[in-house]
Design a protein around this motif. Structure first.
Motif, mmCIF file in Angstrom:
data_model
loop_
_atom_site.group_PDB
_atom_site.id
_atom_site.type_symbol
_atom_site.label_atom_id
_atom_site.label_comp_id
_atom_site.label_asym_id
_atom_site.label_seq_id
_atom_site.Cartn_x
_atom_site.Cartn_y
_atom_site.Cartn_z
ATOM 1 N N THR A 197 0.867 -1.170 0.000
ATOM 2 C CA THR A 197 0.000 0.000 0.000
ATOM 3 C C THR A 197 0.903 1.219 0.000
ATOM 4 O O THR A 197 2.091 1.122 0.325
ATOM 5 N N SER A 200 -3.269 5.384 1.654
ATOM 6 C CA SER A 200 -4.286 4.410 1.258
ATOM 7 C C SER A 200 -4.311 3.219 2.201
ATOM 8 O O SER A 200 -3.342 2.940 2.906
ATOM 9 N N HIS A 251 -8.023 -3.753 4.339
ATOM 10 C CA HIS A 251 -8.334 -3.263 2.986
ATOM 11 C C HIS A 251 -7.106 -2.524 2.450
ATOM 12 O O HIS A 251 -6.589 -1.623 3.113
ATOM 13 N N HIS A 286 -4.876 -1.141 -1.353
ATOM 14 C CA HIS A 286 -4.941 -0.772 -2.768
ATOM 15 C C HIS A 286 -3.744 -1.406 -3.477
ATOM 16 O O HIS A 286 -3.097 -0.777 -4.317
ATOM 17 N N VAL A 340 -5.421 -4.855 -7.635
ATOM 18 C CA VAL A 340 -6.173 -3.840 -8.371
ATOM 19 C C VAL A 340 -6.127 -4.135 -9.865
ATOM 20 O O VAL A 340 -7.139 -4.074 -10.565
ATOM 21 N N PRO A 373 -15.023 5.553 -3.385
ATOM 22 C CA PRO A 373 -14.450 5.342 -2.047
ATOM 23 C C PRO A 373 -15.310 5.982 -0.962
ATOM 24 O O PRO A 373 -15.726 7.140 -1.085
ATOM 25 N N HIS A 389 -10.376 -0.585 -7.425
ATOM 26 C CA HIS A 389 -10.183 -0.061 -6.063
ATOM 27 C C HIS A 389 -9.184 -0.901 -5.268
ATOM 28 O O HIS A 389 -8.104 -0.441 -4.944
ATOM 29 N N GLY A 390 -9.552 -2.142 -4.930
ATOM 30 C CA GLY A 390 -8.613 -2.957 -4.175
ATOM 31 C C GLY A 390 -9.269 -4.075 -3.396
ATOM 32 O O GLY A 390 -10.493 -4.179 -3.328
#
Length: 217
Positions: free
Chosen positions: A24, A28, A95, A97, A102, A138, A162-163
């Protein structure tokens, strides 16, 4: 050290490790983890995993009220949906990214019902089937609705453009599963067009049965 203090340190330690390994970047990603009293510790909005302060983590009580710390991540609806639909099985949510996950979410050939191809037994063991959800802005509460729509059948999802999001029985399990998701996504991209040998249906069934994996449609 109290259980809460230890969990605060663990969240920041795992976050720093994820940042330093490039899983990440910037500000983020977000992490939440369940406390023994039923409350939650959550990474604050706009914060970087590089240098989180344990004392400034957002602290919620068991009723879901913010009682201490900085303003929480705007993805609380997403996190909350996993705790709501997988009670007793979710002790933490991560969570990110992360790049390869992605990228996989952008490819038209990615299977929405099983976004990760069955390349290794460990991906099956730690993640089960990964659902590809559509794009949401988001912070959109509709992400939580989409997760609730899965009725607790998936511990990991991939948000399009997004991720990834992974729920685990505790913080360590959630982080390790997230790492497995990103590594499997990387393998999938490396092997595109190579016609790789996937696990067979029988091999997947063996892993699912032996390790009691959630593998529901």
């Amino acid at each position: 050290m109290s259980a809460e203090a230890a969990l605060r340190e663990a969240i920041c330690g795992f976050a720093k490790s994820l940042f330093e390994r490039g899983l990440t970047s910037g500000a983020s990603g977000n992490i939440s983890a369940r406390l023994p009293d039923g409350g939650l510790l959550v990474t604050p909005t706009g914060s970087s995993f590089r240098d989180l302060d344990p004392a400034r983590l957002s602290r919620f009580d068991a009723a879901g009220t913010l009682v201490e710390g900085d303003r929480p991540t705007k993805e609380m609806a997403l996190h909350g949906a996993f705790y709501e639909t997988r009670p007793g099985r979710t002790g933490a949510v991560v969570h990110l990214h992360s790049t390869h996950s992605v990228a996989l979410s952008l490819l038209p050939e990615t299977d929405p019902e099983n976004a990760l191809p069955p390349l290794t037994a460990y991906a099956v063991m730690k993640l089960g089937k990964v659902k590809l959800l559509p794009y949401f802005r988001p912070g959109d509460p509709a992400m939580g609705d989409a997760v609730r729509g899965l009725a607790g059948k998936r511990s990991a999802v991939l948000l399009a453009n997004h991720g990834p999001v992974v729920a685990g029985k505790d913080l360590e399990a959630a982080v390790y599963a997230m790492e497995e998701l990103e590594e499997t996504a990387r393998l999938a991209l490396l092997l595109r067009g190579c016609n790789p040998r996937l696990l067979t249906g029988a091999q997947i069934a063996d892993v699912v049965t032996t390790f009691d994996v959630e593998w529901k449609d």
